[in-house]
Design an enzyme around this catalytic site. Structure first.
Site, PDB file in Angstrom:
ATOM      1  N   CYS A 168       3.930 -11.571   6.949  1.00 46.76           N
ATOM      2  CA  CYS A 168       3.995 -12.963   7.403  1.00 46.76           C
ATOM      3  C   CYS A 168       2.995 -13.872   6.700  1.00 46.76           C
ATOM      4  CB  CYS A 168       3.800 -13.016   8.912  1.00 46.76           C
ATOM      5  SG  CYS A 168       4.955 -11.939   9.789  1.00 46.76           S
ATOM      6  N   HIS A 299      -1.152 -20.515  11.820  1.00 49.71           N
ATOM      7  CA  HIS A 299      -0.133 -19.467  11.878  1.00 49.71           C
ATOM      8  C   HIS A 299       0.585 -19.580  13.218  1.00 49.71           C
ATOM      9  CE1 HIS A 299       1.838 -15.897  10.491  1.00 49.71           C
ATOM     10  NE2 HIS A 299       1.495 -15.219  11.576  1.00 49.71           N
ATOM     11  N   HIS A 334       9.475 -17.915  14.053  1.00 51.82           N
ATOM     12  CA  HIS A 334       8.701 -17.193  13.040  1.00 51.82           C
ATOM     13  C   HIS A 334       9.652 -16.699  11.961  1.00 51.82           C
ATOM     14  CE1 HIS A 334       5.823 -14.994  10.927  1.00 51.82           C
ATOM     15  NE2 HIS A 334       5.115 -14.482  11.924  1.00 51.82           N
TER      16      HIS A 334
END
Length: 408
Positions: A168, A299, A334
């Protein structure tokens, strides 16, 4: 310290495939409006899961963008990356023939590669035996195609094609790789970003960890319940400032610097000191003081552990009153390897358009996070420097600093 000959690096093209808008203008509209992409998942059979909301891209027509390759020869993530790269080149006002004359880089980050195709192959094998596995689907699986296919589609021969699988954080890793290649004079143009498609494997993994939200993603909210998995691609076309000025290109933003580290502290739990160290590395590389950062694109996954740890790391670097700290994952979910690339595009647009995107679905800020997350509505702002965080399992951290271009 950089040598005097080091080139300044700017962003002149943006390509966006997202669940709140395909194309950069639609993405910008979605960001300003605080649009939510949350809806029931249709990409795979969700029977047996108590809840299955995700941020899936609807009405994506790869044939609109992919002209040289057969779209069916590419997995969905590669279709995303190639389409986003095509958009970025067009947005930068570059002719393909001009692009081919120069040394180029394609650098794409990913978490899952073509795991959606792997899901299909494994299901075929389990249900019908290995002889039922589709050879055409199998040929689409290698993750290297996410960057290699970009080079093939654009007819590039003087090119390095790199796929970076740092989960990620991978989009920021890919952008940092391109930044170094331009800054050092190794290439003239760099197409960098990230891509992933929604897949059963990753949804199931997060579900079993207990980190999938039942309805919506609420970063930094007191009652947040986890992530929503998403998909998409973001690709930035970068070149030297000298090159951009010579051809009269529009400049979205300047890449000021970046930082990477990997602490390997825990398979899934973030480490506060390591995250703080990565942010400081990026600020130092950019030559920027923490007080000069106007907002942070976090994030911000919406999980209990990530948000508290990231917010604490931000205060460790920025002090008790950090800049506004937002998470666009509240809107697009996400998107794994595409996450920090799409957030980078949001940062570039924020600098150009003068606004901060909101963190939607917000009700009450968690006191343990204690950040101004720009709840629910975008705000106008005079921005000069923004920071984009990308954090990943295994302690992979990546942070990029962007600045508004204000002339030489």
């Amino acid at each position: 310290m950089l040598q005097e000959s080091a080139r300044r690096v700017v962003i002149t093209g943006l390509g966006t495939v997202s669940s709140i808008g395909i194309g950069t203008q639609e993405f910008l509209t979605g960001l300003r409006a605080g649009r939510s992409a949350a809806r029931p998942i249709t990409a795979f059979d969700t029977t047996g899961f108590a809840y299955s909301i995700g941020c899936e891209i609807e009405d994506f027509d790869s044939g609109r963008w992919i002209r040289r390759l057969d779209p069916q020869s590419l997995g969905r993530a590669s279709q995303f990356s190639v389409s986003a790269a095509r958009m970025a080149v067009a947005d930068a006002g570059l002719e393909e023939a001009e692009l081919r004359r120069h040394r180029c880089l394609t650098s794409i980050g990913t978490t899952d590669g073509e795991s959606r195709d792997l899901d299909q192959l494994v299901e075929s094998e389990v249900r019908h035996g290995p002889e039922a596995m589709d050879a055409g689907v199998a040929r689409r699986v290698p993750a290297g195609r996410l960057s290699g296919a970009v080079a093939q589609e654009l007819g590039l021969s003087r090119v390095e094609a790199v796929t970076l699988p740092t989960a990620c954080a991978a989009g920021n890793y890919a952008i940092g790789y391109g930044y170094d290649a331009i800054r050092g004079g190794d290439v003239t143009y760099a197409l960098c970003g990230g891509a992933d498609s929604l897949c059963r494997k990753t949804f199931t993994g997060f579900y079993r960890l207990g980190t999938i939200a039942p309805e919506r993603c609420q970063p930094f909210d007191l009652n947040r319940k986890g992530i929503l998995t998403g998909e998409g691609a973001g690709v930035l076309l970068m070149e030297s400032l000298e090159s951009a000025l010579a051809r009269g290109a529009r400049i979205y933003a300047e890449v000021l610097g970046y930082g990477l580290n990997c602490d390997a502290h825990h398979p899934v739990a973030p480490n506060q000191d390591s995250v703080a160290r990565c942010m400081q590395l990026a600020l130092d590389d950019a030559g920027v003081k923490s007080s000069e950062v106007d907002f942070i694109s976090a994030h911000g996954t919406g999980t209990r552990a990530n948000d508290v740890t990231e917010a604490a790391a931000i205060r460790q670097v920025f002090g008790p009153r950090p800049p506004r700290t937002v998470s666009i994952k509240s809107m697009i979910g996400h998107s794994m390897g595409a996450a920090s690339a799409l957030a980078s595009i949001a940062c570039a647009l924020s600098l150009t358009e003068g606004f901060i995107p909101p963190t939607i679905n917000h009700v009450e800020t968690d006191p343990e996070c204690a950040v101004d997350c720009v709840p629910n509505q975008a705000v106008e702002a005079d921005l000069r420097v923004v920071q984009n965080n990308g954090l990943a399992f295994g302690g992979n951290n990546s942070v990029v600093i962007y600045g508004r271009y204000e002339g030489t």
